[in-house]
Scaffold this motif. Structure first.
Motif, PDB file in Angstrom:
ATOM      1  N   LEU A 147       8.273  57.998  12.150  1.00  0.00           N
ATOM      2  CA  LEU A 147       7.410  56.825  12.086  1.00  0.00           C
ATOM      3  C   LEU A 147       7.582  56.184  10.719  1.00  0.00           C
ATOM      4  N   THR A 148       7.709  54.873  10.685  1.00  0.00           N
ATOM      5  CA  THR A 148       7.741  54.134   9.421  1.00  0.00           C
ATOM      6  C   THR A 148       6.532  53.214   9.376  1.00  0.00           C
ATOM      7  N   VAL A 149       5.723  53.378   8.345  1.00  0.00           N
ATOM      8  CA  VAL A 149       4.574  52.504   8.128  1.00  0.00           C
ATOM      9  C   VAL A 149       4.971  51.506   7.052  1.00  0.00           C
ATOM     10  N   THR A 150       5.154  50.260   7.455  1.00  0.00           N
ATOM     11  CA  THR A 150       5.603  49.229   6.531  1.00  0.00           C
ATOM     12  C   THR A 150       4.488  48.211   6.323  1.00  0.00           C
ATOM     13  N   PHE A 151       4.549  47.490   5.221  1.00  0.00           N
ATOM     14  CA  PHE A 151       3.425  46.663   4.814  1.00  0.00           C
ATOM     15  C   PHE A 151       3.740  45.168   4.920  1.00  0.00           C
ATOM     16  N   HIS A 152       2.776  44.424   5.434  1.00  0.00           N
ATOM     17  CA  HIS A 152       2.790  42.964   5.522  1.00  0.00           C
ATOM     18  C   HIS A 152       3.736  42.445   6.607  1.00  0.00           C
ATOM     19  N   GLY A 153       4.943  42.948   6.677  1.00  0.00           N
ATOM     20  CA  GLY A 153       5.902  42.516   7.686  1.00  0.00           C
ATOM     21  C   GLY A 153       7.067  43.469   7.759  1.00  0.00           C
ATOM     22  N   ARG A 154       7.786  43.426   8.861  1.00  0.00           N
ATOM     23  CA  ARG A 154       8.962  44.286   8.992  1.00  0.00           C
ATOM     24  C   ARG A 154      10.007  43.879   7.966  1.00  0.00           C
ATOM     25  N   LYS A 155      10.691  44.870   7.433  1.00  0.00           N
ATOM     26  CA  LYS A 155      11.790  44.613   6.529  1.00  0.00           C
ATOM     27  C   LYS A 155      13.076  44.499   7.349  1.00  0.00           C
ATOM     28  N   VAL A 156      14.004  43.698   6.871  1.00  0.00           N
ATOM     29  CA  VAL A 156      15.287  43.553   7.560  1.00  0.00           C
ATOM     30  C   VAL A 156      15.904  44.928   7.804  1.00  0.00           C
ATOM     31  N   GLY A 157      15.785  45.803   6.823  1.00  0.00           N
ATOM     32  CA  GLY A 157      16.442  47.106   6.884  1.00  0.00           C
ATOM     33  C   GLY A 157      15.948  48.043   7.955  1.00  0.00           C
ATOM     34  N   VAL A 158      14.737  47.820   8.507  1.00  0.00           N
ATOM     35  CA  VAL A 158      14.271  48.691   9.586  1.00  0.00           C
ATOM     36  C   VAL A 158      14.482  48.053  10.949  1.00  0.00           C
ATOM     37  N   VAL A 159      15.114  46.868  10.967  1.00  0.00           N
ATOM     38  CA  VAL A 159      15.364  46.164  12.217  1.00  0.00           C
ATOM     39  C   VAL A 159      16.843  46.176  12.586  1.00  0.00           C
ATOM     40  N   VAL A 160      17.729  46.082  11.583  1.00  0.00           N
ATOM     41  CA  VAL A 160      19.167  46.049  11.850  1.00  0.00           C
ATOM     42  C   VAL A 160      19.781  47.414  11.576  1.00  0.00           C
ATOM     43  N   ALA A 161      20.891  47.686  12.241  1.00  0.00           N
ATOM     44  CA  ALA A 161      21.597  48.950  12.065  1.00  0.00           C
ATOM     45  C   ALA A 161      22.360  48.959  10.742  1.00  0.00           C
ATOM     46  N   PRO A 162      22.571  50.146  10.165  1.00  0.00           N
ATOM     47  CA  PRO A 162      22.128  51.453  10.662  1.00  0.00           C
ATOM     48  C   PRO A 162      20.705  51.833  10.276  1.00  0.00           C
ATOM     49  N   GLY A 163      20.038  51.009   9.454  1.00  0.00           N
ATOM     50  CA  GLY A 163      18.696  51.365   9.014  1.00  0.00           C
ATOM     51  C   GLY A 163      17.718  51.581  10.150  1.00  0.00           C
ATOM     52  N   ARG A 164      17.823  50.783  11.212  1.00  0.00           N
ATOM     53  CA  ARG A 164      16.883  50.894  12.327  1.00  0.00           C
ATOM     54  C   ARG A 164      16.927  52.269  12.968  1.00  0.00           C
ATOM     55  N   PHE A 165      18.096  52.932  12.908  1.00  0.00           N
ATOM     56  CA  PHE A 165      18.224  54.249  13.519  1.00  0.00           C
ATOM     57  C   PHE A 165      17.588  55.345  12.668  1.00  0.00           C
ATOM     58  N   HIS A 166      17.198  55.011  11.452  1.00  0.00           N
ATOM     59  CA  HIS A 166      16.505  55.958  10.581  1.00  0.00           C
ATOM     60  C   HIS A 166      15.004  55.724  10.565  1.00  0.00           C
ATOM     61  N   ALA A 167      14.538  54.605  11.114  1.00  0.00           N
ATOM     62  CA  ALA A 167      13.138  54.203  10.948  1.00  0.00           C
ATOM     63  C   ALA A 167      12.204  54.783  11.997  1.00  0.00           C
ATOM     64  N   GLY A 168      12.706  55.191  13.150  1.00  0.00           N
ATOM     65  CA  GLY A 168      11.821  55.638  14.216  1.00  0.00           C
ATOM     66  C   GLY A 168      10.938  54.500  14.696  1.00  0.00           C
ATOM     67  N   ARG A 169       9.718  54.826  15.074  1.00  0.00           N
ATOM     68  CA  ARG A 169       8.759  53.788  15.464  1.00  0.00           C
ATOM     69  C   ARG A 169       8.232  53.111  14.201  1.00  0.00           C
ATOM     70  N   VAL A 170       8.140  51.782  14.232  1.00  0.00           N
ATOM     71  CA  VAL A 170       7.716  51.021  13.059  1.00  0.00           C
ATOM     72  C   VAL A 170       6.343  50.408  13.314  1.00  0.00           C
ATOM     73  N   VAL A 171       5.407  50.664  12.393  1.00  0.00           N
ATOM     74  CA  VAL A 171       4.067  50.096  12.444  1.00  0.00           C
ATOM     75  C   VAL A 171       3.885  49.202  11.222  1.00  0.00           C
ATOM     76  N   VAL A 172       3.439  47.968  11.450  1.00  0.00           N
ATOM     77  CA  VAL A 172       3.204  47.021  10.357  1.00  0.00           C
ATOM     78  C   VAL A 172       1.714  47.012  10.026  1.00  0.00           C
ATOM     79  N   CYS A 173       1.381  47.217   8.767  1.00  0.00           N
ATOM     80  CA  CYS A 173      -0.011  47.212   8.315  1.00  0.00           C
ATOM     81  C   CYS A 173      -0.227  46.075   7.326  1.00  0.00           C
ATOM     82  N   GLU A 174      -1.272  45.315   7.533  1.00  0.00           N
ATOM     83  CA  GLU A 174      -1.608  44.223   6.629  1.00  0.00           C
ATOM     84  C   GLU A 174      -2.308  44.778   5.383  1.00  0.00           C
ATOM     85  N   ILE A 175      -1.946  44.243   4.229  1.00  0.00           N
ATOM     86  CA  ILE A 175      -2.599  44.656   2.987  1.00  0.00           C
ATOM     87  C   ILE A 175      -3.144  43.452   2.224  1.00  0.00           C
ATOM     88  N   GLY A 176      -3.201  42.294   2.883  1.00  0.00           N
ATOM     89  CA  GLY A 176      -3.821  41.134   2.271  1.00  0.00           C
ATOM     90  C   GLY A 176      -2.894  40.140   1.628  1.00  0.00           C
TER      91      GLY A 176
END
Length: 294
Positions: A147-176
Motif C-alpha cells: 500500500l502506498t499512502v500519498t499526499f494531495h495527489g498521485r505522483k507520476v512515479g506511482v502511476v507509470v511503470a516501473p514505479g507503479r509495480f512497486h506501489a501496490g494499492r495507492v491511497v491519496v490523502c488530503e493534507i490541505g
C-alpha cells in the motif's frame, strides 16, 4: 468527479507546498497531517496488526514516518522507529520521499532489500523508496509496497511503470494543499463511464466499425498496432487496409482484423467504399510520405 486527475512531479509538489499559507512556518503542520494520515490508513488497511516497524530517513519523509509511529502508539499500537524491519506485522517505509532520484547508496539499498525480504506487508509513505516520484524510474533497489499512502495527489512515479509495480494499492490523502497546474494528468473512472455499453441487440458491425489505412512496406507495425488497439478498445469490427505488397506481412502479424490489400492507383475507390461502412477512420499509421500516400 472530473475525467482527468492531476499527476504530480516532485517539483510540482514543492510548488503546492510553497503556496500553502504561511509556508515554510506551516511545514510542521503539513507534516503532522501527513503522518496522521499514514497512521490512519495503516490501521484501516491492517486492522489486526499490532506491531509496526517504521523505517525512517533523514528528510521530511522520515518526519512523516516518525509522526505516524507516534499516532499509532497513541492509538494503542506497538510502533517503533527501526533499522531492522524483521519481525513486525507491518513495515512502514518512510526512507525516501518525492525528492529522491537515482540509485540508493549501498547501505540504503541493503535496508530496502531487508524491507522486501521481511515477509510483512509494506506501507510506503508518499512513494516507495527507490522509485523516482517524477518519472517512475527505478535505478537500483526499490521497496515493493503493498500500500502506498500519498499526499494531495498521485505522483507520476506511482502511476507509470516501473514505479507503479512497486506501489501496490495507492491511497491519496488530503493534507490541505491547493491544486497547481501539472504537466501530466491521468484518466479516472469517469472516462470509463462515458464509454457506450453494448446493448443486447448489438452486432459486431453496430458496436463500432473501424477502418485503419496505412502500413507501407517497412512500416507495417504502426498499422498493426492501431488495428489491435481498436479491437482492445472494444470495437466490434476492424478492417486493416495496407498496400498490396505489405499484405503478406500484415496477415502474419495481425490475426483478428479483416485485412485488405490495395493498389496505390485504383485502390482508392475500394477504400472509399470501406470508409462509408465504418464509424471511424484511422488514416496514416505507417502510411509514409510518398506522392502516392499523399
Amino acid at each position: 468527479m472530473t475525467a482527468l486527475e492531476p499527476l504530480y512531479t516532485a517539483a510540482e509538489m514543492r510548488t503546492a507546498e510553497e503556496r500553502h499559507p504561511g509556508y515554510p512556518d506551516t511545514a510542521g503542520e503539513l507534516m503532522e497531517r501527513a503522518g496522521a494520515a499514514v497512521a490512519r490508513e495503516a490501521m484501516r488497511a491492517f486492522p489486526r496488526a499490532r506491531r509496526f516497524g517504521v523505517v525512517c530517513g533523514g528528510g521530511a519523509n522520515g518526519g512523516d514516518g516518525r509522526i505516524a509511529a507516534r499516532v499509532l502508539r497513541e492509538a494503542g499500537r506497538d510502533a517503533m522507529e527501526t533499522t531492522e524491519p524483521e519481525g513486525f506485522d507491518v513495515v512502514v517505509d518512510a526512507l525516501f520521499g518525492t525528492g529522491f532520484h537515482g540509485a540508493p547508496r549501498p547501505e540504503a539499498a541493503t535496508l530496502i532489500e531487508r524491507i522486501n525480504a521481511s515477509g510483512a506487508p509494506v506501507l510506503a509513505v508518499d512513494v516507495p523508496s527507490g522509485v523516482d516520484a517524477s518519472t517512475g524510474e527505478v535505478a537500483g533497489a526499490a521497496v515493493n509496497a503493498t500500500l502506498t499512502v500519498t499526499f494531495h495527489g498521485r505522483k507520476v512515479g506511482v502511476v507509470v511503470a516501473p514505479g507503479r509495480f512497486h506501489a501496490g494499492r495507492v491511497v491519496v490523502c488530503e493534507i490541505g494543499l491547493g491544486d497547481v497546474d501539472t504537466a501530466a494528468r491521468g484518466a479516472t473512472d469517469a472516462i470509463l463511464r462515458t464509454v457506450p455499453r453494448r446493448a443486447p441487440h448489438d452486432s459486431k458491425y453496430s458496436a463500432g466499425a473501424v477502418l485503419v489505412v496505412g502500413g507501407s512496406p517497412g512500416m507495417t507495425g504502426a498499422a498493426v498496432l492501431a488495428a489491435t488497439a481498436a479491437l482492445r478498445a472494444d470495437a466490434g469490427y476492424v478492417t486493416l487496409a495496407v498496400p498490396q505488397e505489405s499484405l503478406p506481412v500484415v496477415e502474419a502479424l495481425a490475426l483478428e482484423p479483416v485485412k485488405r490489400g490495395f493498389d496505390w492507383g485504383d485502390g482508392v475507390d475500394m477504400l472509399r467504399a470501406d470508409s462509408l461502412r465504418s464509424n471511424a477512420l484511422a488514416l496514416g499509421p505507417g502510411l509514409g510520405r510518398t506522392p502516392e500516400a499523399h
